[in-house]
Design a protein around this motif. Structure first.
Motif, short mmCIF file in Angstrom:
data_model
loop_
_atom_site.label_atom_id
_atom_site.label_comp_id
_atom_site.label_asym_id
_atom_site.label_seq_id
_atom_site.Cartn_x
_atom_site.Cartn_y
_atom_site.Cartn_z
N LYS A 1 4.99 7.94 -1.44
CA LYS A 1 4.91 7.76 0.02
C LYS A 1 4.18 6.47 0.34
O LYS A 1 3.23 6.08 -0.34
CB LYS A 1 4.18 8.92 0.67
CG LYS A 1 4.89 10.25 0.53
CD LYS A 1 4.07 11.36 1.14
CE LYS A 1 4.73 12.70 0.94
NZ LYS A 1 3.88 13.81 1.43
N PRO A 2 4.58 5.79 1.43
CA PRO A 2 3.90 4.58 1.84
C PRO A 2 2.50 4.86 2.40
O PRO A 2 2.22 5.97 2.85
CB PRO A 2 4.81 3.99 2.91
CG PRO A 2 5.59 5.14 3.42
CD PRO A 2 5.70 6.12 2.29
N GLY A 3 1.67 3.85 2.36
CA GLY A 3 0.35 3.96 2.97
C GLY A 3 0.44 3.83 4.47
O GLY A 3 1.51 3.53 5.03
N LYS A 4 -0.70 4.03 5.13
CA LYS A 4 -0.73 3.94 6.60
C LYS A 4 -1.61 2.82 7.05
O LYS A 4 -2.59 2.52 6.48
CB LYS A 4 -1.24 5.26 7.17
CG LYS A 4 -0.30 6.38 6.85
CD LYS A 4 -0.80 7.68 7.38
CE LYS A 4 0.16 8.79 6.96
NZ LYS A 4 -0.17 10.05 7.47
N LYS B 1 -9.92 -1.91 2.91
CA LYS B 1 -10.13 -0.60 3.52
C LYS B 1 -11.06 0.18 2.61
O LYS B 1 -11.23 -0.16 1.45
CB LYS B 1 -8.81 0.17 3.64
CG LYS B 1 -7.79 -0.43 4.56
CD LYS B 1 -6.55 0.46 4.58
CE LYS B 1 -5.49 -0.06 5.53
NZ LYS B 1 -4.31 0.83 5.56
N GLU C 1 0.49 5.67 -0.51
CA GLU C 1 -0.42 6.72 -0.06
C GLU C 1 -1.69 6.80 -0.91
O GLU C 1 -2.78 6.98 -0.39
CB GLU C 1 0.31 8.07 -0.08
CG GLU C 1 -0.55 9.22 0.37
CD GLU C 1 0.21 10.54 0.35
OE1 GLU C 1 0.10 11.26 1.35
OE2 GLU C 1 0.91 10.83 -0.64
N TRP D 1 6.94 -0.27 0.50
CA TRP D 1 5.65 0.01 1.16
C TRP D 1 5.22 -1.16 2.04
O TRP D 1 5.65 -2.30 1.84
CB TRP D 1 4.59 0.27 0.11
CG TRP D 1 4.77 1.53 -0.69
CD1 TRP D 1 5.61 2.57 -0.42
CD2 TRP D 1 4.08 1.86 -1.89
NE1 TRP D 1 5.47 3.55 -1.39
CE2 TRP D 1 4.54 3.14 -2.30
CE3 TRP D 1 3.11 1.22 -2.67
CZ2 TRP D 1 4.06 3.77 -3.45
CZ3 TRP D 1 2.65 1.85 -3.81
CH2 TRP D 1 3.11 3.11 -4.19
N PRO D 2 4.31 -0.90 2.98
CA PRO D 2 3.81 -1.98 3.85
C PRO D 2 2.81 -2.88 3.12
O PRO D 2 2.09 -2.44 2.22
CB PRO D 2 3.12 -1.22 4.99
CG PRO D 2 2.69 0.08 4.39
CD PRO D 2 3.74 0.42 3.37
N GLU E 1 0.80 -1.22 0.00
CA GLU E 1 0.00 0.00 0.00
C GLU E 1 0.84 1.27 0.00
O GLU E 1 1.64 1.51 0.90
CB GLU E 1 -0.90 0.00 1.23
CG GLU E 1 -1.80 1.20 1.32
CD GLU E 1 -2.62 1.24 2.60
OE1 GLU E 1 -3.58 2.02 2.62
OE2 GLU E 1 -2.29 0.51 3.57
#
Length: 110
Positions: free
Chosen positions: A107-110, A84, A30, A77-78, A28
């Motif tokens: 940017k990586p997701g959260k 979701k 951003e 990324w994670p 994932e």
């Protein structure tokens, strides 16, 4: 023949696909997802689940340019393995062409 996520996912990030993946090979960012091509087992269950039609087999000529991008960001990324909610304005961005250059976020997701 791994599957890859294309720019059609950018700014949509529907996650219906990750819920059905038997090997958790989605990662994932951003505002998009990617598939790790070395982890994908080519089962294809994710492809029909994507409302944005952003997932293609790497044998599709349209997928070729996205394979390296998927590999690169899957390493940064994670992992995501649960559904979701999509991004709030996902439906507005669904089907919009040429999103990568102006809207891709590394940017990586959260």
């Amino acid at each position: 023949m791994p599957y890859v996520v294309t720019e059609a996912c950018i700014k949509c990030k529907y996650t219906d696909c990750v819920e059905v993946c038997p090997v958790d090979c989605f990662y994932e960012g951003e505002n998009t997802l990617v598939i790790h091509p070395d982890e994908c087992i080519d089962c294809g269950v994710c492809e029909p689940e994507c409302p944005a039609e952003a997932i293609l087999p790497d044998t599709d000529p349209r997928a070729e340019q996205w394979l390296a991008m998927n590999r690169e960001y899957a390493g940064q990324w994670p992992v995501i393995n649960r559904r979701k909610d999509p991004l709030p304005d996902a439906d507005d961005w669904k089907g919009v062409p040429d999103k990568f250059a102006q809207h891709f976020s590394p940017k990586p997701g959260k």
